[in-house]
Design an enzyme around this catalytic site. Structure first.
Site, PDB file in Angstrom:
ATOM      1  N   HIS A 157       0.820  -1.222   0.000  1.00  0.00           N
ATOM      2  CA  HIS A 157       0.000   0.000   0.000  1.00  0.00           C
ATOM      3  C   HIS A 157       0.852   1.269   0.000  1.00  0.00           C
ATOM      4  O   HIS A 157       0.324   2.368  -0.006  1.00  0.00           O
ATOM      5  CB  HIS A 157      -0.983  -0.006   1.161  1.00  0.00           C
ATOM      6  N   GLY A 197      -1.108  -8.472   7.464  1.00  0.00           N
ATOM      7  CA  GLY A 197       0.273  -8.146   7.115  1.00  0.00           C
ATOM      8  C   GLY A 197       0.247  -6.906   6.253  1.00  0.00           C
ATOM      9  O   GLY A 197      -0.798  -6.544   5.736  1.00  0.00           O
ATOM     10  N   CYS A 198       1.402  -6.287   6.090  1.00  0.00           N
ATOM     11  CA  CYS A 198       1.472  -5.102   5.232  1.00  0.00           C
ATOM     12  C   CYS A 198       1.260  -5.497   3.779  1.00  0.00           C
ATOM     13  O   CYS A 198       0.710  -4.769   2.984  1.00  0.00           O
ATOM     14  CB  CYS A 198       2.847  -4.474   5.366  1.00  0.00           C
ATOM     15  N   GLN A 199       1.755  -6.684   3.424  1.00  0.00           N
ATOM     16  CA  GLN A 199       1.765  -7.112   2.026  1.00  0.00           C
ATOM     17  C   GLN A 199       0.568  -7.982   1.673  1.00  0.00           C
ATOM     18  O   GLN A 199      -0.083  -7.775   0.668  1.00  0.00           O
ATOM     19  CB  GLN A 199       3.051  -7.893   1.743  1.00  0.00           C
ATOM     20  N   SER A 212       6.479  -9.124   6.166  1.00  0.00           N
ATOM     21  CA  SER A 212       5.168  -8.603   6.554  1.00  0.00           C
ATOM     22  C   SER A 212       4.028  -9.118   5.680  1.00  0.00           C
ATOM     23  O   SER A 212       3.225  -8.368   5.166  1.00  0.00           O
ATOM     24  CB  SER A 212       5.195  -7.072   6.528  1.00  0.00           C
TER      25      SER A 212
END
Lengths: 415, 138
Positions: free
Chosen positions: A371, B50-52, B118
């Protein structure tokens, strides 16, 4: 190769430039690296690495303190770098250049110090829908503390700020506008001059996050008439951990200090302390001297190549990348602003950015996925993230060809 | 089969692959083919962010053994989840809690379990072991 490809129109000697960046000759996963993540952090030329090394070997002493020659030399090198920064963004004077750790600290400094002095209950801070988290969260913190409100100017489907809406939102409650110059996720270049004129017509100051603009275009803070402009050293081919906050003298003088400590004081007694003049008022403690000197070397390097030549080369690189990526069936570009810096965000069909990025990594191609610290922007487009390829002047047509081949291969595996 | 016997089996299977592409093609196939969790569990409560990429994980006890179901929005993450479930599901809670997962490293996928990645997998493995501990008691 076609006649219109960037190498043939460029005035830059890309081969020579690439030799200046030692990292670009390494491998990743057994293949020569294709580095397309300069928007996250750019690579460093030898001149920067050598400037830092030279400083530690021959020049190091604390600055602004010693009477001895070595300290004087270190101080001179430090202040010469400040003058280079002033020239780089065409600021009126060097005391308006504050060294910080990066854009994140630059924005936190203004949010905290400007906010403490000028924000009160019911006031508003206006940002845009394309901000990085670092230009959202510091304002949320101070707004919460002061009972003020964060307002967000909307963007259109191309990822451009809707200027009329922005102007309408400049109410008499708005105390400051904080906007990015270039979107890290979309590449959109905001019309800063117009935005500043609109805000100033209402007497509202403007802070600009220049993290993604400074590596790609010449910046003139006086022509833009911005009140604050901040950028990070590591994105302009300099060291990590150093950055710059430019502020107009009248604002910097009106704001209280950020951190207390040595260097930022004039006199200290237990009853009352008076503060040093600019820029030292905002530079408490021993600064990142090596970082500042490295940053100075990076700015020298960019100036020598020339920002206009850089912008021109990167524009042709961007056009070539978009043209070639369009060959990939099912590709969808996120951000289609007319005025765009060298960032391409995309998705292919329903393939998750993490999957695409993982296969590209195996092929030696470094892109950013996720993001990009712009979650509200991803929510706006209703997507989990994007694959982002970002270019610097050391990237080549061949890099883009390998990216396109890599994406095609990944899509064949994942689709 | 015990947890380690399954891990060894997976390591042997992966030894047959020639290069990273074959390994990833296999992982991607695993990710594409398996419905790994009931739709009712794909909610906030079962989400590991997670970020991903994101992971959903559900655990229940069946005949004294822990049954895991899980899913992810990314195919490669989901393929690795399929392997983790093959190793840890249908084992006793005690074995799950004490499991030492070495197969991921040995089959050349350790970067996917790096904390900096992540993608939700590190937290997922931690969560699976916590389920093992929690389900020992009841």
């Amino acid at each position: 190769m076609e006649a219109t490809t960037p190498t043939t129109v460029s005035k830059l000697n890309i081969e020579q430039i690439r030799r200046d960046f030692p990292l670009l000759s390494r491998d990743m996963n057994g293949k020569p690296i294709v580095f397309l993540d300069s928007a996250a952090s750019s690579q460093k030329p030898n001149s920067v690495i050598e400037a830092i090394s030279h400083y530690y070997r021959f020049q190091h002493a604390n600055v602004h303190r010693g009477v001895y020659q070595l300290s004087q030399e270190a101080t001179t090198a430090f202040e010469v770098a400040r003058d280079k920064v002033r020239d780089f963004i065409h600021a009126p004077s060097s005391p308006e250049i504050i060294f910080v750790r990066g854009v994140t600290e630059g924005i936190n400094l203004v949010a905290s110090c400007f906010g403490r002095k000028f924000l009160k209950e019911g006031d508003e801070v206006l940002i845009t829908a394309m901000e990085h988290h670092s230009n959202i969260v510091p304002w949320q913190l101070i707004c919460e503390e002061k009972g003020a409100h964060l307002r967000v100017a909307p963007i259109n489907e191309a990822g451009e700020l809707i200027l009329e809406e922005f102007e309408k939102m400049l109410s008499d409650k708005v105390r400051i506008v904080a906007t990015t110059h270039v979107s890290n996720t979309l590449g959109t270049i905001n019309p800063i001059r117009e935005m500043v004129a609109m805000a100033h017509a209402k007497g509202i100051p403007v802070l600009v996050d220049g993290a993604q603009a400074t590596p790609h275009m010449a910046i003139d803070v006086q022509a833009l008439d911005v009140d604050f402009y901040t950028f990070s050293g590591h994105k302009v081919f300099g060291p990590t951990g150093i950055g710059v906050l430019f502020g107009k003298e009248k604002w910097l003088n009106a704001m209280p200090p950020y951190h207390g400590g040595g260097e930022m004081i004039k006199t200290v007694t237990f009853e009352k302390t008076t503060y040093a003049e600019l820029p030292h008022k905002f530079e408490a403690g021993t600064p990142d001297i090596a970082g500042v000197i490295g940053l100075g070397a990076a700015l020298d390097y960019i100036q020598e190549i020339g920002l206009d030549a850089i912008t021109q080369y990167e524009n042709t690189l961007l056009a070539y990348a978009i043209k070639r990526l369009k060959e990939v069936p099912g590709i969808r570009f996120i951000g289609a602003a007319k005025n765009k810096a060298s960032v391409v965000s995309f998705l292919v069909d329903n393939i998750h950015p993490y999957d695409l990025g993982t296969i590209l990594d195996k092929l030696g191609i470094a892109v950013r996925t996720g993001h990009h610290c712009t979650q509200p922007l991803m929510d706006h487009f209703c997507i989990p993230g994007t694959v982002r390829a970002s270019f610097a002047f050391y990237n080549t047509v061949e890099d883009i060809d390998r990216l396109v081949d890599g994406v095609k291969k990944a899509v064949a595996m994942l689709g | 089969m015990s947890i380690n016997e399954i891990q060894d089996e997976i390591i042997e299977e992966f030894a047959l692959f020639g290069d990273w592409m074959e390994r990833y093609e296999y992982i991607i196939d695993l990710g594409k083919s398996l419905p790994l969790i009931g739709e009712q569990y794909k909610d906030e409560e079962h989400l590991i962010k997670g970020c991903q990429s994101q992971v959903w994980l559900h655990a229940e006890k069946d005949n004294g053994r822990v049954k895991f179901t899980a899913d992810s929005d990314a195919i490669i993450t989901k393929g690795i989840i399929a392997l983790l479930i093959r190793v840890l599901s249908n084992q006793s809670p005690d074995d799950v809690a004490k499991a030492e997962l070495y197969f991921i490293d040995r089959i050349g996928l350790k970067e996917h379990l790096s904390p900096t990645r992540s993608n939700g997998l590190v937290s997922m493995v931690k969560q699976m072991k916590l389920y093992g501990l929690a389900l020992q008691a009841n």
